[in-house]
Design a protein around this motif. Structure first.
Motif, PDB file in Angstrom:
ATOM      1  N   ALA A   1       0.832  -1.201   0.000  1.00  0.00           N
ATOM      2  CA  ALA A   1       0.000   0.000   0.000  1.00  0.00           C
ATOM      3  C   ALA A   1       0.870   1.258   0.000  1.00  0.00           C
ATOM      4  O   ALA A   1       0.578   2.232  -0.694  1.00  0.00           O
ATOM      5  N   ALA A   2       1.966   1.218   0.756  1.00  0.00           N
ATOM      6  CA  ALA A   2       2.855   2.385   0.814  1.00  0.00           C
ATOM      7  C   ALA A   2       3.472   2.671  -0.551  1.00  0.00           C
ATOM      8  O   ALA A   2       3.558   3.831  -0.978  1.00  0.00           O
ATOM      9  N   GLU A   3       3.901   1.604  -1.259  1.00  0.00           N
ATOM     10  CA  GLU A   3       4.493   1.784  -2.588  1.00  0.00           C
ATOM     11  C   GLU A   3       3.460   2.322  -3.565  1.00  0.00           C
ATOM     12  O   GLU A   3       3.749   3.220  -4.371  1.00  0.00           O
ATOM     13  N   PHE A   4       2.242   1.771  -3.514  1.00  0.00           N
ATOM     14  CA  PHE A   4       1.189   2.216  -4.431  1.00  0.00           C
ATOM     15  C   PHE A   4       0.884   3.695  -4.241  1.00  0.00           C
ATOM     16  O   PHE A   4       0.857   4.472  -5.195  1.00  0.00           O
ATOM     17  N   PHE A   5       0.639   4.099  -2.994  1.00  0.00           N
ATOM     18  CA  PHE A   5       0.249   5.486  -2.757  1.00  0.00           C
ATOM     19  C   PHE A   5       1.411   6.441  -2.968  1.00  0.00           C
ATOM     20  O   PHE A   5       1.204   7.618  -3.312  1.00  0.00           O
ATOM     21  N   SER A   6       2.627   5.968  -2.801  1.00  0.00           N
ATOM     22  CA  SER A   6       3.781   6.808  -3.116  1.00  0.00           C
ATOM     23  C   SER A   6       3.800   7.127  -4.600  1.00  0.00           C
ATOM     24  O   SER A   6       4.018   8.278  -5.001  1.00  0.00           O
ATOM     25  N   ARG A   7       3.563   6.114  -5.431  1.00  0.00           N
ATOM     26  CA  ARG A   7       3.517   6.346  -6.876  1.00  0.00           C
ATOM     27  C   ARG A   7       2.315   7.204  -7.251  1.00  0.00           C
ATOM     28  O   ARG A   7       2.421   8.124  -8.070  1.00  0.00           O
ATOM     29  N   ARG A   8       1.177   6.898  -6.663  1.00  0.00           N
ATOM     30  CA  ARG A   8      -0.043   7.625  -7.004  1.00  0.00           C
ATOM     31  C   ARG A   8       0.065   9.097  -6.634  1.00  0.00           C
ATOM     32  O   ARG A   8      -0.297   9.985  -7.403  1.00  0.00           O
TER      33      ARG A   8
END
Length: 283
Positions: A160-167
């Protein structure tokens, strides 16, 4: 006067929520723990103290003019049957919005589920800020897609942290997000997948043999091709911004849906702002 839910009203809130939305304890337990009704639920009451309706304003943010700013997400609006068509939602929203403004929120946003709900929001002053183009790839279309001569795009699970960092790093005119860990945990608990490729990311919901792409900045054709090969689904639904080209098929069977509405509290909306809000990951 207290307009937040009291301890004695929570059993009724749970009962009516389940009747209205169909969610059981597996959803309501974590949700009420993350967003205690005593703080986040607003209640309208009759003269005898009986609850007439309720709504939640959840902590959120909008990205505007280069910075994340305080906002609220309107969620779980319900009016008890005997009090409907009496202006309960309007009166309750006015009180909740005033508290949000007093607490420093700059806007309230929502994801209405149907046209009736969108009309109710418009009557309160909400404006549409984002529309999605939806296309459904059924079994026949997926078979056509699988026959394309190209290698599937590599996709890897993202935290989730990686996804929202990219988003959150992607520029947008108006970007929204819920705060805290609950939204991602809820998405993952109910069939959600965060996936990443070298060119971007995708949030995908698994529902049996059906996949729903809730948000992506990957090429839709390549993503659909990769998902078809990796998961062998019977159907894929792509939820995309309306200006995204999808080369593998035409848009003849697609539909455009207004998915996000915004109620400004501290600024004026000029023109037609575009918000990438499908990533809120709500059903």
């Amino acid at each position: 006067m207290n307009i937040h839910a009291s301890d004695r009203e929570i059993p009724l809130l749970r009962e009516f929520w389940e009747q209205t939305f169909g969610d059981g304890d597996d959803f309501l337990g974590p949700f009420f723990q993350a967003y205690p009704p005593e703080r986040y639920c607003f209640v309208s009451r009759a003269g005898n103290g009986e609850p007439k309706g309720f709504l939640f304003l959840l902590p959120a943010q909008i990205f505007r003019e280069g910075a994340w700013r305080e906002a609220r997400y309107l969620y779980g609006v319900c009016t008890l049957p005997q009090y409907r068509r009496q202006g309960v939602f309007r009166q309750l929203f006015a009180a909740a919005a005033e508290e949000a403004r007093h607490d420093g929120a700059e806007a309230i946003f929502s994801l209405p589920s149907d046209e009736r709900s969108r009309a109710a929001h418009r009557s309160l002053g909400f404006v549409s800020v984002y529309a999605q183009r939806e296309i459904v790839l059924d079994r026949a279309r997926l078979e056509r897609l699988r026959r394309l001569r190209m290698a599937p795009m590599p996709l890897a699970p993202l935290s989730a942290a990686e996804f929202f960092s990219r988003r959150n790093a992607r520029p947008a005119e108006l970007l929204t997000r819920l705060t805290g860990d609950y939204p991602a945990a809820d998405f993952l608990a109910f069939g959600g997948l965060y996936l990443g490729g070298s060119q971007g990311f995708a949030a995908v919901k698994q529902m049996g043999k059906r996949l729903v792409v809730k948000e992506t900045d990957l090429d839709p054709s390549e993503l659909a091709f990769a998902l078809a090969h990796r998961f062998d689904p019977e159907e894929i639904t792509l939820c995309l911004p309306p200006d995204v080209a999808f080369d593998a098929f035409d848009w003849a069977d697609s539909r455009t849906v207004d998915t996000a509405v915004l109620y400004p509290l501290a600024f004026a909306i000029e023109g037609s702002p575009r918000a990438f809000t499908s990533g809120l990951l709500e059903d």
